[in-house]
Design a protein around this motif. Sequence first.
Motif, mmCIF file in Angstrom:
data_model
loop_
_atom_site.group_PDB
_atom_site.id
_atom_site.type_symbol
_atom_site.label_atom_id
_atom_site.label_comp_id
_atom_site.label_asym_id
_atom_site.label_seq_id
_atom_site.Cartn_x
_atom_site.Cartn_y
_atom_site.Cartn_z
ATOM 1 N N GLU A 1 0.813 -1.216 0.000
ATOM 2 C CA GLU A 1 0.000 0.000 0.000
ATOM 3 C C GLU A 1 0.845 1.263 0.000
ATOM 4 O O GLU A 1 0.358 2.336 -0.281
ATOM 5 N N ARG B 1 4.841 2.230 -5.006
ATOM 6 C CA ARG B 1 4.259 2.086 -6.341
ATOM 7 C C ARG B 1 5.389 1.804 -7.326
ATOM 8 O O ARG B 1 6.559 2.121 -7.079
ATOM 9 N N ALA C 1 -2.138 -4.020 -16.285
ATOM 10 C CA ALA C 1 -2.120 -2.654 -15.786
ATOM 11 C C ALA C 1 -1.108 -1.785 -16.546
ATOM 12 O O ALA C 1 -0.924 -0.621 -16.214
ATOM 13 N N ILE D 1 -0.867 1.762 -14.984
ATOM 14 C CA ILE D 1 -2.096 2.369 -14.435
ATOM 15 C C ILE D 1 -2.144 1.995 -12.946
ATOM 16 O O ILE D 1 -2.367 0.836 -12.582
ATOM 17 N N GLN D 2 -1.900 2.985 -12.130
ATOM 18 C CA GLN D 2 -1.734 2.699 -10.693
ATOM 19 C C GLN D 2 -2.979 2.070 -10.072
ATOM 20 O O GLN D 2 -2.880 1.241 -9.163
ATOM 21 N N GLU D 3 -4.156 2.453 -10.553
ATOM 22 C CA GLU D 3 -5.397 1.920 -9.958
ATOM 23 C C GLU D 3 -5.502 0.408 -10.138
ATOM 24 O O GLU D 3 -6.117 -0.285 -9.353
ATOM 25 N N LYS D 4 -4.899 -0.056 -11.242
ATOM 26 C CA LYS D 4 -4.998 -1.492 -11.530
ATOM 27 C C LYS D 4 -3.870 -2.292 -10.872
ATOM 28 O O LYS D 4 -3.991 -3.499 -10.663
ATOM 29 N N CYS D 5 -2.769 -1.610 -10.582
ATOM 30 C CA CYS D 5 -1.562 -2.306 -10.128
ATOM 31 C C CYS D 5 -1.757 -2.943 -8.758
ATOM 32 O O CYS D 5 -2.328 -2.350 -7.856
#
Lengths: 919, 625
Positions: B566, B569, B591, B603-607
Motif C-alpha cells: 500500500e 508504487r 495494468a 495504471i496505478q489503480e490497476k496495479c
Amino acid sequence: MKAKFVSITINGRQYSAPEGEKIIAVCREAGIDIPALCYLEGISEEASCSLCVVEVTGAKTLLRSCVTAVSEGMEIFTDTPRVLNARRINLELILAGHPPGCMTCDSDGGCQLQDLAYSFGISASRFSDPGKMLCVKQTTSWDTNPFIQFNPAKCILCGRCVNACSNRAVNDVIGFAMRGHGGKVSTPFDMSLEQTDCQFCAECVQACPVGALIEKPRIGKGKLKDLTAVDTVCAYCGVGCNLRIFRDKNGNLVMAKGNENKKINDGRLCVKGRFGHTYANSGDRLKTPLIRENGKFREASWKEAVDHTALKLREIKEKYGSKAIGVLGSSRCTNEDNYIVQKFARAAIGTNSVDNCARLCHSSTVAGLGKAFGAGAATNSIQDICDSDVILIIGSNMAETHPVIAQIVKKHHREKSPKIIVCDPRFVGMAKTADLYIQHYPGTDVALLNAIMKIIIDKGKEKREFIDKHCEGFESLRETVLKYDLNSVSKTTGVDGAKIEEAADIIAGAKNMMIFFTMGITQHSTGVDNVLSVANLAMITGNIGRRGAGVMPLRGQANVQGACDLGALPNVFPGYQKVADPEVREKFAKAWNAEISADPGIPVSEFAEESLKGNIKAVYIMGENPMMTEADLNHTRKGFENLEFLAIQTIFMSETAELADVVFPAASAYEKDGTFTNTDRTVQLLNPAKSPPQGAKYDWEIVCRVSSAMGYGMEYKKTSEITDEIASLTPSYGGITHSRLSEGSLQWPCPDAESKGTIFLYKDAVFKRPDGRGLLSAVEFMPPKELPDKKYPFILTTGRILYHFHSGNETRRVKALDKFVPENYAEIHPDDAAKLKLTAGDMVRVSSRRGSIKLRARVSPQPKQGIIFIPFHFREAAANVLTNAALDPVSKIPEYKVCAVKIEKIKAESGKDKSETGH
Amino acid sequence: MKVLNTENLRKNREKGLQSIISGGVRVAVGMGTCGIGNGAEEIYRALKGSPHRTGDVHVVKTGCFGFCAEEPLVNVHIPGKPLVILHRVILKDVPDIIKWVMGGKIPLDKALCRIEEWDHLTGKIIYGRGMEDVPLWDEIPFFKGQDKIVLRNCGLIDPEDITEYAAVGGYSCLQKVLAENKPESVIEEIKKAGLRGRGGAGFPTGIKWELMRQSPGSPKYIICNADEGDPGAYMNRNEIESDPHSLLEGMAIGAFATGASEGIIYVRAEYPLAVKRLRKAVKDAGDCGFLGKSIFGSEFSFIINVVEGAGAFVCGEETALISSLEGKSGRPSPRPPFPAQKGYKGKPTNINNVETWYNITAIISGGWKRFRKTGTGKSPGTKVFSLVGKVANTGLVELPLGMSLSTLVYGIGGGSDKKIKAVQSGGPSGGCIPAELFETPVDYESLAAIGAIMGSGGMVVMDEDNCMVDVAKYFVEFTARESCGKCVPCREGLFRAMEILKNLTAGKGSESDLALLEDLGTVIKDTALCGLGQTGPNPVLTTLKYFMEEYLAHIKGMCPAKVCPELIRYEILEKKCIGYTVCARNCPQNAITGGKKKAHNIIQEKCVKCGICLEVCKFGAVKKI
C-alpha cells in the motif's frame, strides 16, 4: 483433616489463609473485589478471561488468581497500575468482539460484562471493529430446540457453559470448535442439541455471564434488571432443588436458576426445574369455585361452594357414617396443607381413610423399610453420595426421574470412580455411566437380589460381625437365598449368570455402598418383598448406619416424603405415630379436641373398589388427580362416578375435577409458603414467587374453611402457626420452625430446638426397632400377577420421562416441554418392532385385558426384548387405562410395572390425535 | 535374555562397522527431506543403478550433514582414506563419481571437505588420513566453530540401519545405565551437566526428571515433543531423519531414570519421512530387544509409541500437547498442576524436546564434566540452529552456547551482500535482534535480556530489503492464526495487534496506535496463559524497540524497505523504456499500457504491486518508489 494455614499479604495487609486455597477465593473472602468472567468456583477453572490477574512478588508474569494457590509468605497485589492496566486491556479486548446491544438484551442488568464495563468506565473499546457493532442474532444449529437459544454474536468464549455442561451436568455435550479468533462454542459437528445427549438442564445458560445463552421461553419477557427474584424450592420431584425464580412486572414467572445449596442441588436444576414453572402463569388456572348443577359446572362464590361441600359431607357422614368418606392429601402440597387435611379427615370427619399418592409410589418402601429398619425414609443424604465407593441403582431411571441426583452420581463417578451397578429392564440413562449393567425382566428383583446374596454368602463375604451384632433373622434368610442357584435365577431374570456374580463381587467388596431405588422396586404386587430384599442386601453387607452407606428410596414428588411424614396415611398420624396405638390416639384426641376413630382407614388404591361396593360414598381430594394416576383407569372411573359426592381442590380442571361435584381453585406450589420435605428428609421453607390468581386460595385455607363450616373449627392466620402445631405433636419435627428454616434447612429427625437434624439414620447400626436390631426377612420370589401369554404377548412397564411429570397437568401446560414431547409413545425393541412390521412413528393400538389406547411406536434398543414402555403423562393415551390394579397385600400399591398387553398396528388418524393434545 | 540383548548389540556393532569403514568403498547420499528436495533421491538411484558400479562400491542412504546451501551432499569413503563430502552434486556427476571412486580416487572439484576421524561421542571412527588438498571439515567457514554433539551422527550413518547406530556406540549408554541400575545417579549426572530444555524455555532437565521421579502415581509417561512448528525451523526434523535411534536411546535412559514405562513421540504429521524412520527405528530397536520387556536382561521395560500431531502450532506447548494426545482439542491448561504431577491421562508425565533427548546419551557417554566443557556456565552444551534468510550459507548449525550472534551470522553464515538489519531468533514468538546487538552471546539469559528468546533454534537473518513492520505483521499473523483461542490476551490480543499492524503497513496508522500496540503487547506477554501467547508479541515489541523509525515512517506513508504494497508504487522510467513489452505481457492485471517501441505506463489503480514488471524488465526501466 485440618487445613494448614499460611500467612500471606494482600496489598500490604497480612492475612491467614488455608494452604492451597486459590488467591481469588482468599481475596473475595477478604472483601477484595477480583473481576472474573470465566471462573465459576468448583465448575469452571478455564483460566481464560485473564481479568482476575494479580501481581505476586517474584513471579515473572501476572498470575491468574483463579488457578493460583496461596503459599506461605506470598505477597499479592491486586490494585497496582500493572494489574489494573492488564485488566482494562483484556476487558477492552473482550468488549471489542461483543456487540453493545444492551438495549435489546434480555440479560441487561444481569450481565457481568456490562457490570465490568461500567466499573472500568469503558464506553467503547479501543480495539472495536465498527463494522461488527450491530447485535444481530446469528443462526446456529441450536435454534431448533424450544429451551435454549445461543447467539454466538454475544459469546465471549469464556468457556463457563462448556465447563458447566462437563463439570456440573456431567453431560459433555458442548465444547470448543475451531481456533484463535474464529473459535466457537459448539456441539460435535454442529449437531442440533436434540441430536446430542443434551438433557436441556440449561446449566450452560445459568453459567453464561452475558446474554449469549438464554432460556428461549423468557426472551422478550423482561430484562433481568426488571425481574423480581424469589428463593424457593422446586415443585417437581423429591430432590428438593433450591432455586431462584424470577417474575416479571405482570406477576408472571419467567425464569429460574439453581441455587448453590451444597447439600442438595449445588446450583443444578433439571429441564423441569428450569423451565417447568410457567404453568403457574397459565390462563386456564381456576379462579372461581365451581358447583355441578344438572350435570354442568357453574361458577359459585366461595361461601356457597364451602357451605355446599360442608353440607354434603355432613349429610353423608350422618347417613352412612364417617367411614363412607375418603380424603386424599397430596404430595404436591406442603407439609402444612397435608397436616391440615389429615386433621380434617380425622378430627372433622372422623375417618382414618386419608391417604396421598405415595400409596402409588412408595407405600411399599414405607412398609418395607419400616419393617426392616424401623423407619420408611431414606437412610442417608444426597451429599453422602460422594462418600460411597459402590452405587447400586435398581429399578430407578434416575437420569429422567431425579436428574439432579443422577448428575451428582455422575460427577462422583468421574471424580472418584466408584463402581456403579445399574439393574433395570430398560437401558436407562445411568446404564451408560454404569460399570455394570444388568437387564432383568420386570418383577424379578427378588430373584436377582436373592441370587446376589447367595453368592455373597457362598463366598463367605457377608459381614458376619455386623449381622450378629445388629440384625436378626439371618438364618432363615440364609436358608431361603441358598435355594436361588445361579442357573435358575439366570433363567427367571433373563440375565447372564456371570453378570450376577460380578455384581455380587462388586457389592461384597464395597467399603460404602448406597442403594438407590424407585418405582422399579416398589410398584409391584410384591413391592414390599422387593424393598425387604433391598434392605436385606444392605444389612448383610453391613452397608448402613454411616456416611455413604445406606438405602435411598428416591421420592418422586416434591413433598411425597412430607405428605407421609405429616400423616396423610390411613394407619399413622404425623411422624408415623400409629393410629392403632391407643396412647397416640389419646394424645391427638386431646390436642385436637376431637374423637379419633381407631378404625384403620382404607388406602386410595381401594377407594374406587370400595365405592363400587357401596362402602365409600364421598371423596374429598386436595391437589391430586387419581383419574390419571390410578391403575386400571376404566375401573377407577366407574368407582368415582359411583360416588354420591366428590370435591376437589385443584389448580386446573383435571381429569378428576371433571367428575367432581365441587371444584375449589387452589394456589400452586410456587405461590405458597410453608414447607416441603425432600427425598433425604430435608425440610425446606418455601417462599411465594408470585401471588395466586385472584380467586384462588391456599389449600390449607380451603380445608380449614370447609372444616369450620362442618362445625369443626380450624383457624390459622399463617402457615407458621401450623408448623408450630406440627412440631408440638410430631417428635421427628419437634425442632422445626419457620424461623429456624429461614436460616437453613433441617433434616428430620430434628426433635428439639437444639438438634441440628440428622444427616444419616441408624448411627452405629442402632435401628429404630424395639430392640435396636435390623430385621432380615426371608423373602421368596413371586412372579408378577399378570404375565404375557399368547393373547397378550408383551410385558408393559410404565413410568415417567424427563420432560413430563405425573398426570401432565403442569408440564403439558409448559409450552417448551409440551412442544418437545407433545404426545405419548410406546417404546419398543427393534427386534419386536420388526416382528410386528412396525417402523418408528407408526400408530399402534396397545391393549390389555382392561382397555386399550392408541399411540405412536418409538423403536428403541432401550427396553429388553418382549417389553414395551409407555409413559403415563398423557391423557390422550393414558397408560393407566392398561395397567393392572393387582395390589401388594401389605402396602396396597398397584402393579404398574408389569402387565400383559398386545400391540396392533393401526392407520394413523391424521389430525384427530393432534386436536386432542391440547388442554 | 540378557545374553541375547548383549550379544545382539555386539553383532550389530560389528556388522555396522563393516558397513561404515571396512566393507569397501562407501558412497552415502544425504537423504534428509532437504537433500531429497534438492534431487538426492535421483542421485541415489542413479548411483545405485550405475552399470559401471561393481560390488565393492556400496551406495547407501544417510541423513543430512547440515549444510543446506550446498545440497545435495554425498560423502565418499574409500577404505583407509578420509571421508570426503561432495557438495552440489547433480545427476550429471554420477558417472564421474562412480568412475573416480572405482579408481580409488575422489572427484576433487566436487569435494567440499574431508573428515579424518569422528568422535561419535560413544564410538570413535577413524576413517583414514591423507588427501590434504581437500580442506578438513572444520576448516571451512560454515563448520568452523561448530561443535557437533547433538548432530554427532547426522549425515554420517544410515538412519534406517540400526547396526550403523550400534557401530558408533549406540545403545551402549543404555546398556551401561541399566547395568549400573542407579536411576538416581543418572538424574544426578544430568543435573551436574546442567542441561537445559532445548525446546526454548531452558528449564533444567535434571530437576524436571527429579520432580517426575518423586511424583507419586503409576504408570508414568515420558513424551518427546517433536511438534516442531516454527516457520523456518527444521532442526528436530533433521535430527530425527538422520539419527532416530539416538532419540530412542535418550528416551529409554530418561524413562529408566524417571520411572516411566511408556514413551510417546508426538511428531508432526507434516514430517512424513521423520515419522517413517522413527517407526522403523522403534520396530528395529524392539526386535533387537533394546526396547520392550526386560531390556538388557534388567527389570526395566519400556515401550515407545509414535503419535502424529494434527497440525496445531500450539500443541508444542506441553499441556496442549497432552490434551491432543488424549484425543481432545489442543488447548493448554493452567499450570500447576505440572505434567510431572498430573499429565497424560492424569499420570506423572515428563516432556522434553527432541534436542534435549539427543543430549542425554552425549552426557551419559562422556560424563557431565566433558559436557560442561562446551557452552557457558549457566548454559552448558550446544544448540542447533537453523540458519536461514539473507545469508550466504544457510543450514543447520550446532554452536556452543554463548557464542555471539555475529559469529553465527557473519562467520558461519558468511554474511550477505546487502546490509544485514536483524535476526529473528526463536521463531514467530521470538524477537527481532538488531545488527547493533549482534555481539550478544547466544544463551538463554542474554537473549531474554534483549527481549528475544532462544526458542527452539530458528534464526532468520534479515537485510535492508526487509521491512520490520511487515516482519512483525507476518509473525503476529502466524501466532494469531495459531492461537488456540482459549485465553483472551492471546486470542483477541494477537488478533487486534494484527489488525493494528495491518493498518500501519497500509499507512493508516497513527502514533497513538504505536502506544496502544506497545501497551497491548506488554499486557499479552504479562497475562497470556501459555508460552505461545506469552511470547507472541515479542516480534512486535522488539521491532518497536529497535526499529521505531520504520514504524514512524509508515505513519507518514512511507515504507523504507519498499515492501508494504500500500505504501509503494511501481513506475516506468520513460527515458529507459524501449517499449520491449515484456512487462506488459507479464503483468497479471493488464495494468501496463503502451505498445511495441512505445513508452509504457503503469495504471496505478490497476496495479497490485506484485513486482513482476520490475523482475522481467532487462533495461532497468521499472522503478519501485
